[in-house]
Design a protein around this motif. Structure first.
Motif, mmCIF file in Angstrom:
data_model
loop_
_atom_site.group_PDB
_atom_site.id
_atom_site.type_symbol
_atom_site.label_atom_id
_atom_site.label_comp_id
_atom_site.label_asym_id
_atom_site.label_seq_id
_atom_site.Cartn_x
_atom_site.Cartn_y
_atom_site.Cartn_z
ATOM 1 N N LEU A 71 -20.099 13.759 22.069
ATOM 2 C CA LEU A 71 -21.369 13.659 22.798
ATOM 3 C C LEU A 71 -22.492 13.121 21.922
ATOM 4 O O LEU A 71 -23.373 12.410 22.393
ATOM 5 C CB LEU A 71 -21.774 15.027 23.359
ATOM 6 C CG LEU A 71 -21.037 15.478 24.605
ATOM 7 C CD1 LEU A 71 -21.392 16.917 24.935
ATOM 8 C CD2 LEU A 71 -21.326 14.566 25.772
ATOM 9 N N THR A 72 -22.479 13.480 20.653
ATOM 10 C CA THR A 72 -23.486 12.983 19.723
ATOM 11 C C THR A 72 -22.925 11.736 19.063
ATOM 12 O O THR A 72 -22.324 11.783 17.987
ATOM 13 C CB THR A 72 -23.856 14.046 18.675
ATOM 14 O OG1 THR A 72 -24.359 15.197 19.360
ATOM 15 C CG2 THR A 72 -24.912 13.540 17.713
ATOM 16 N N SER A 73 -23.085 10.615 19.755
ATOM 17 C CA SER A 73 -22.594 9.325 19.239
ATOM 18 C C SER A 73 -23.447 8.204 19.814
ATOM 19 O O SER A 73 -24.024 8.332 20.895
ATOM 20 C CB SER A 73 -21.131 9.111 19.641
ATOM 21 O OG SER A 73 -21.005 8.969 21.044
ATOM 22 N N GLY A 98 -28.033 14.403 20.908
ATOM 23 C CA GLY A 98 -27.925 14.899 19.541
ATOM 24 C C GLY A 98 -27.886 16.404 19.448
ATOM 25 O O GLY A 98 -27.742 17.111 20.441
ATOM 26 N N ILE A 99 -28.030 16.865 18.217
ATOM 27 C CA ILE A 99 -27.958 18.292 17.893
ATOM 28 C C ILE A 99 -29.255 18.689 17.196
ATOM 29 O O ILE A 99 -29.514 18.247 16.074
ATOM 30 C CB ILE A 99 -26.747 18.570 16.987
ATOM 31 C CG1 ILE A 99 -25.468 18.160 17.704
ATOM 32 C CG2 ILE A 99 -26.721 20.032 16.567
ATOM 33 C CD1 ILE A 99 -24.260 18.136 16.822
ATOM 34 N N LEU A 100 -30.047 19.497 17.870
ATOM 35 C CA LEU A 100 -31.326 19.909 17.298
ATOM 36 C C LEU A 100 -31.156 20.953 16.201
ATOM 37 O O LEU A 100 -31.946 21.014 15.273
ATOM 38 C CB LEU A 100 -32.234 20.466 18.394
ATOM 39 C CG LEU A 100 -32.638 19.482 19.490
ATOM 40 C CD1 LEU A 100 -33.486 20.193 20.532
ATOM 41 C CD2 LEU A 100 -33.348 18.284 18.915
ATOM 42 N N GLY A 101 -30.154 21.802 16.314
ATOM 43 C CA GLY A 101 -29.950 22.850 15.325
ATOM 44 C C GLY A 101 -30.326 24.197 15.892
ATOM 45 O O GLY A 101 -30.583 24.320 17.074
ATOM 46 N N GLY A 111 -29.833 18.267 13.429
ATOM 47 C CA GLY A 111 -30.877 17.262 13.247
ATOM 48 C C GLY A 111 -30.391 15.841 13.468
ATOM 49 O O GLY A 111 -31.176 14.896 13.392
ATOM 50 N N THR A 112 -29.097 15.676 13.767
ATOM 51 C CA THR A 112 -28.543 14.348 14.021
ATOM 52 C C THR A 112 -28.839 13.955 15.467
ATOM 53 O O THR A 112 -28.543 14.708 16.395
ATOM 54 C CB THR A 112 -27.020 14.333 13.794
ATOM 55 O OG1 THR A 112 -26.759 14.702 12.433
ATOM 56 C CG2 THR A 112 -26.432 12.961 14.070
ATOM 57 N N VAL A 113 -29.419 12.787 15.633
ATOM 58 C CA VAL A 113 -29.747 12.286 16.966
ATOM 59 C C VAL A 113 -29.307 10.831 17.059
ATOM 60 O O VAL A 113 -29.566 10.035 16.157
ATOM 61 C CB VAL A 113 -31.256 12.394 17.272
ATOM 62 C CG1 VAL A 113 -31.579 11.859 18.661
ATOM 63 C CG2 VAL A 113 -31.733 13.834 17.125
ATOM 64 N N CYS A 114 -28.650 10.507 18.164
ATOM 65 C CA CYS A 114 -28.252 9.129 18.441
ATOM 66 C C CYS A 114 -29.164 8.580 19.528
ATOM 67 O O CYS A 114 -29.454 9.268 20.515
ATOM 68 C CB CYS A 114 -26.791 9.067 18.874
ATOM 69 S SG CYS A 114 -25.686 9.597 17.554
ATOM 70 N N PHE A 115 -29.616 7.370 19.322
ATOM 71 C CA PHE A 115 -30.567 6.708 20.209
ATOM 72 C C PHE A 115 -29.959 5.422 20.736
ATOM 73 O O PHE A 115 -29.173 4.767 20.050
ATOM 74 C CB PHE A 115 -31.829 6.296 19.431
ATOM 75 C CG PHE A 115 -32.565 7.421 18.804
ATOM 76 C CD1 PHE A 115 -33.619 8.034 19.462
ATOM 77 C CD2 PHE A 115 -32.229 7.860 17.528
ATOM 78 C CE1 PHE A 115 -34.324 9.067 18.864
ATOM 79 C CE2 PHE A 115 -32.924 8.897 16.931
ATOM 80 C CZ PHE A 115 -33.976 9.505 17.599
ATOM 81 N N ALA A 116 -30.384 5.024 21.927
ATOM 82 C CA ALA A 116 -30.071 3.691 22.434
ATOM 83 C C ALA A 116 -31.280 3.169 23.200
ATOM 84 O O ALA A 116 -31.998 3.944 23.851
ATOM 85 C CB ALA A 116 -28.840 3.720 23.331
ATOM 86 N N GLU A 132 -29.795 8.755 13.577
ATOM 87 C CA GLU A 132 -30.772 9.224 12.591
ATOM 88 C C GLU A 132 -30.601 10.718 12.395
ATOM 89 O O GLU A 132 -30.010 11.399 13.226
ATOM 90 C CB GLU A 132 -32.204 8.941 13.059
ATOM 91 C CG GLU A 132 -32.519 7.498 13.350
ATOM 92 C CD GLU A 132 -32.559 6.611 12.127
ATOM 93 O OE1 GLU A 132 -32.728 7.141 11.006
ATOM 94 O OE2 GLU A 132 -32.448 5.383 12.288
ATOM 95 N N ARG A 133 -31.153 11.197 11.297
ATOM 96 C CA ARG A 133 -31.157 12.645 11.057
ATOM 97 C C ARG A 133 -32.569 13.069 10.709
ATOM 98 O O ARG A 133 -33.240 12.455 9.870
ATOM 99 C CB ARG A 133 -30.199 13.012 9.928
ATOM 100 C CG ARG A 133 -30.113 14.538 9.772
ATOM 101 C CD ARG A 133 -28.896 14.978 9.039
ATOM 102 N NE ARG A 133 -28.853 16.432 8.993
ATOM 103 C CZ ARG A 133 -28.443 17.122 7.957
ATOM 104 N NH1 ARG A 133 -27.980 16.501 6.885
ATOM 105 N NH2 ARG A 133 -28.450 18.437 7.985
#
Length: 166
Positions: A71-73, A98-101, A111-116, A132-133
């Protein structure tokens, strides 16, 4: 000038109408923009899709993409952006997943977030994605991610205008 004010001015100046597909930012991108008077004419829609099922049903994200990449990709973020753009009367879509933590998940650091970012420009589509992280509390990561998505929109739109993609 705030990020939101700058982006509203940019959207207006370039005749852009935005839709979002937000998971980890939970609608914060639209919320930030909506705080600016007159921004309503620049926002077409905003999807908040947390579950894999919602991403599939509302945005057409492929179950195979989720199974293959997680999912986080960037791949899932790209399909989210394209799905939102396809369904909306908009010419730009921004997606986040992404994963906020505070904890890591499935081997992916908090803290990893994928953007498009997807654009309809001159009758064709341009698509860009990045991973990004960010560091801080959940709320800090969420805000940083939402602002990053907006700040990078201008950069990728300029690249789309000259025919670049990815």
């Amino acid at each position: 000038m705030t990020v939101a004010r700058e982006m509203v001015d940019y959207l207006r100046e370039h005749d852009l109408r935005l839709t979002t597909a937000e998971s980890c930012t939970a609608g914060l991108i639209v919320t930030i923009l909506a705080e600016i008077p007159g921004s309503g004419s620049l926002i077409e829609s905003g999807y908040v899709v947390y579950s894999p099922e919602a991403k599939q049903r509302l945005l057409g994200v492929s179950p195979r993409t989720i199974d293959t990449f997680n999912l986080t990709s960037c791949e899932v973020a790209e399909e989210m952006a394209l799905g939102a753009l396809h369904d909306a009367d908009a010419n730009v879509a921004v997606a986040t997943t992404g994963i906020l933590g505070p904890d890591d998940m499935d081997g992916i650091p908090a803290g990893t977030v994928c953007f498009a970012w997807a654009f309809e420009v001159h009758g064709r589509r341009a698509l860009f994605s990045r991973r990004e992280r960010f560091f801080g509390s959940r709320n800090q990561v969420q805000l940083c991610a939402a602002e990053h998505a907006l700040l990078q929109l201008r950069h990728f739109h300029q690249r789309a205008l000259v025919g670049e993609s990815r």
